[in-house]
Design an enzyme around this catalytic site. Sequence first.
Site, PDB file in Angstrom:
ATOM      1  N   THR A  36       0.837  -1.198   0.000  1.00 48.47           N
ATOM      2  CA  THR A  36       0.000   0.000   0.000  1.00 48.47           C
ATOM      3  C   THR A  36       0.872   1.248   0.000  1.00 48.47           C
ATOM      4  O   THR A  36       0.612   2.212  -0.733  1.00 48.47           O
ATOM      5  CB  THR A  36      -0.934   0.006   1.223  1.00 48.47           C
ATOM      6  OG1 THR A  36      -1.807  -1.125   1.157  1.00 48.47           O
ATOM      7  CG2 THR A  36      -1.765   1.279   1.267  1.00 48.47           C
ATOM      8  N   GLU A  77       1.131   4.224  -2.839  1.00 51.05           N
ATOM      9  CA  GLU A  77       0.859   5.641  -2.573  1.00 51.05           C
ATOM     10  C   GLU A  77       2.085   6.514  -2.824  1.00 51.05           C
ATOM     11  O   GLU A  77       1.954   7.666  -3.266  1.00 51.05           O
ATOM     12  CB  GLU A  77       0.347   5.821  -1.142  1.00 51.05           C
ATOM     13  CG  GLU A  77      -0.992   5.149  -0.855  1.00 51.05           C
ATOM     14  CD  GLU A  77      -2.111   5.626  -1.767  1.00 51.05           C
ATOM     15  OE1 GLU A  77      -2.003   6.733  -2.327  1.00 51.05           O
ATOM     16  OE2 GLU A  77      -3.093   4.881  -1.933  1.00 51.05           O
ATOM     17  N   HIS A 133       2.040   7.468  -6.335  1.00 48.52           N
ATOM     18  CA  HIS A 133       1.228   8.673  -6.568  1.00 48.52           C
ATOM     19  C   HIS A 133       1.983   9.931  -6.169  1.00 48.52           C
ATOM     20  O   HIS A 133       1.885  10.968  -6.846  1.00 48.52           O
ATOM     21  CB  HIS A 133      -0.074   8.600  -5.770  1.00 48.52           C
ATOM     22  CG  HIS A 133      -1.067   7.615  -6.290  1.00 48.52           C
ATOM     23  ND1 HIS A 133      -1.313   7.424  -7.628  1.00 48.52           N
ATOM     24  CD2 HIS A 133      -1.908   6.747  -5.632  1.00 48.52           C
ATOM     25  CE1 HIS A 133      -2.261   6.508  -7.782  1.00 48.52           C
ATOM     26  NE2 HIS A 133      -2.626   6.075  -6.586  1.00 48.52           N
ATOM     27  N   HIS A 179      -3.000   5.312 -11.828  1.00 49.21           N
ATOM     28  CA  HIS A 179      -3.385   3.907 -11.908  1.00 49.21           C
ATOM     29  C   HIS A 179      -3.277   3.437 -13.363  1.00 49.21           C
ATOM     30  O   HIS A 179      -3.416   4.256 -14.284  1.00 49.21           O
ATOM     31  CB  HIS A 179      -4.815   3.707 -11.421  1.00 49.21           C
ATOM     32  CG  HIS A 179      -5.005   4.053  -9.981  1.00 49.21           C
ATOM     33  ND1 HIS A 179      -6.050   4.822  -9.533  1.00 49.21           N
ATOM     34  CD2 HIS A 179      -4.282   3.741  -8.877  1.00 49.21           C
ATOM     35  CE1 HIS A 179      -5.981   4.954  -8.226  1.00 49.21           C
ATOM     36  NE2 HIS A 179      -4.906   4.311  -7.804  1.00 49.21           N
ATOM     37  N   TRP A 233      -5.406   2.142 -15.157  1.00 45.82           N
ATOM     38  CA  TRP A 233      -6.642   2.425 -15.894  1.00 45.82           C
ATOM     39  C   TRP A 233      -6.864   3.927 -16.078  1.00 45.82           C
ATOM     40  O   TRP A 233      -7.907   4.355 -16.551  1.00 45.82           O
ATOM     41  CB  TRP A 233      -7.851   1.809 -15.187  1.00 45.82           C
ATOM     42  CG  TRP A 233      -8.019   2.225 -13.751  1.00 45.82           C
ATOM     43  CD1 TRP A 233      -8.776   3.258 -13.275  1.00 45.82           C
ATOM     44  CD2 TRP A 233      -7.428   1.611 -12.613  1.00 45.82           C
ATOM     45  NE1 TRP A 233      -8.689   3.339 -11.913  1.00 45.82           N
ATOM     46  CE2 TRP A 233      -7.861   2.332 -11.475  1.00 45.82           C
ATOM     47  CE3 TRP A 233      -6.574   0.522 -12.426  1.00 45.82           C
ATOM     48  CZ2 TRP A 233      -7.464   1.999 -10.176  1.00 45.82           C
ATOM     49  CZ3 TRP A 233      -6.170   0.193 -11.140  1.00 45.82           C
ATOM     50  CH2 TRP A 233      -6.609   0.920 -10.030  1.00 45.82           C
ATOM     51  N   ASP A 287      -2.861   6.216 -18.635  1.00 44.90           N
ATOM     52  CA  ASP A 287      -1.987   6.564 -17.514  1.00 44.90           C
ATOM     53  C   ASP A 287      -0.691   7.202 -17.999  1.00 44.90           C
ATOM     54  O   ASP A 287       0.239   7.388 -17.218  1.00 44.90           O
ATOM     55  CB  ASP A 287      -1.687   5.337 -16.647  1.00 44.90           C
ATOM     56  CG  ASP A 287      -0.839   4.288 -17.362  1.00 44.90           C
ATOM     57  OD1 ASP A 287      -0.649   4.400 -18.591  1.00 44.90           O
ATOM     58  OD2 ASP A 287      -0.357   3.359 -16.686  1.00 44.90           O
ATOM     59  N   THR A 330       2.471   0.141 -19.901  1.00 43.31           N
ATOM     60  CA  THR A 330       1.479  -0.515 -19.047  1.00 43.31           C
ATOM     61  C   THR A 330       0.264  -0.803 -19.918  1.00 43.31           C
ATOM     62  O   THR A 330      -0.361   0.126 -20.436  1.00 43.31           O
ATOM     63  CB  THR A 330       1.072   0.376 -17.862  1.00 43.31           C
ATOM     64  OG1 THR A 330       0.579   1.622 -18.356  1.00 43.31           O
ATOM     65  CG2 THR A 330       2.257   0.621 -16.944  1.00 43.31           C
TER      66      THR A 330
END
Length: 703
Positions: free
Chosen positions: A222, A226, A229, A235, A237, A247, A252
């Site tokens: 996790t 983060e 980000h 992400h 998608w 993205d 990807t």
Amino acid sequence: MEKLFPDTPPEQRKEAFTGFETWLKKNISQKHLKKGTEEASSVYVIPVVVHVIHNGEDIGDGSNIPAEQVLSQIEVLNQDFRRQNSDRENTPDVFNDVAADTKIEFRLAVIDPEGNVLDEPGIDRYNGGRDSWNDTQLDNDIKPLTSWNPTKYMNIWVADLGSSLLGYSSWPKSSGNDGVPIEAGNDNQDGVVINNLVFGSNYTNYGSFDNLSDDRYDRGRTCTHEVGHFFALLHPWGVVGGCSDDDYCDDTPTTSSDRDDVFSPCEFPDPDKPNTCTDDENDLPDMFQNFMDYTADACMNLFTMQQSERMQAVMENSPNRNELLSSQVITPHFAPSNLVITGNALEGYTIEWTDNSLNESGFIIEVSTDPYSGYTAIASIPANYTSYEASPGDGVFYYRIKAINQSGESDYSNPQATPNILPPDAPINLSVVEYSQDSILISWENVSDLATSIEIYVSEGSSDSFVLWLDDVSGNQDSIWVTGLSSETLYAIKIRGTNSAGDSDFSGTVLVTTLPYPPSASTGLSVLFDDDSRRLRLIWNETSDNEDGFEIYRSLDSLSGYEEVATVAANTSQWLDITFYPPPLSLYYYKIRAYNEGGYSAFSNIGRYDAISELEDAPLKSSLFVYPNPVSEVLYLNAVMDVDQEVQVLLTDITGKAYENIVIETESKVLYYEFEADKYPPGLYIVQVNTTKGRGAIKILIQ
């Protein structure tokens, strides 16, 4: 990342990124022009402070997590971002060519904003005065009070966020425009927030931690997600999702939405949804292994090359990111290297070196007549200098250099001698001391005191295609771990000594094959009564292809007392327990783990055989009352019996793990008991009462 877009329509979400992406694309293009320069090999070192938000508990209890848990998370970040994670070998072949070492490292801060040395490096503990927090409370109440200068520290807040929020991050700013207007935030809100239930890992040398009880989120991914980000990764998608979204990383594969439906054994391609976007005939299966997806921790194992480029461009150009690279709240990043001395005793010597840090305040130069002792500081020179003139006179002299700043000093460079010296003799007795899946510990004997450094050469297989693996090993060192290797691979290793006059001959060569990684855990363990043999049969899903066998353990209470009852061969998925006959009204628990030369898998789920459950006590069931439900503090149990008797009371989770197992004598045909529910992890449980006639059971939710 949805926190960036509260109640924002999809098209506005995408529009919000336009300015930032235009700026970032320009900087990535400029970075491409620099390929092949020294910048391409830079390592970006990020200073970190972890704000542990607690409610007054002792260190190590509850929300006041131990330092070891913080250290385990930093280790995971460094492994994941440098592609040194042990599960990198699970990356499918089709993605191996784009899997990247991002060259980003993380180090815990040494000093606080006032310049005081931290008792616990990189940890700031703050009593927030409450048990749990939501994102608004953290952003508005906690962050402004606890944030450290975001140009010097990457702030990570770790708190109890309840059961619905794993974590979130602020977005980087672009130089000269607002970038993403939503959640650009104030400087005192810049950083990463992680739920303490998913911060850290149970899979490092720091041990396991009680609050990391969900095996979907117990490997620290996790925080990896983060921090991605934090450095501007989206992400897979895209911003709003769908096969037409982006993205901004071509390596990807297009994905329509998150893949949180994927969990161990992480089969690829996913048999249920191998590819969620098929409009492009060349589109690859969903890359659910990407750290920026929502899959289980055990299924994540890579960043891509273009994701790496995005993060590096942000670190080199974005406010509050670029300044981190020169922050002096950690010691200088790396020791100076490639020390070279030219000249002669008559005209003097020129000492040159490579500066490997971005955060030094200067260098200290030392000299001695012995390569490994008796050094004296002769000069202090400013940051970013890479040469020095010296005139020590006649004789052989050795020089070494270290970088310094307000937090401390780097390691020394390897010493180097003035060029009036003979080459060293070759090291002897090279041997393998220990080895693992990706590392080999070698040792040797130095027969010469003239070597100022040792070079390590490695060849995959027993061929002569040796490459220089390490060249910064001190000349008086006699052992080292050779790291960054592949599992189950034969390696040949040889070494030689060097100094300013030249190189020794090579030592002898050693051969060793690295270990395999431990197998993955089996799933779906169930225990059935075999009518033919009158024994118990175990059935499970085998998820690994590299085990040597399985160990089977049995217990009476699932809490403790597990004993190994059998070892079975590889490629086995069921076993008949012929060691005993289960008596009537009995209860047994089993768990299994796979093993190979590289170690053990995690244990499977707990399988339970419950002969008592086959009989139902109807009067008990009609009177059994457990309240309140849901419960957060004290849980009360009441029931009325037809006769006084000894009653077994069990509290188990839905996997069968027992948390209470007691026997109570009823009085006046009444059963009463109180559970301290607040001492158990939140989740779904079963209260089971076993009587002489059978049983009754009720599901409860502990919050």
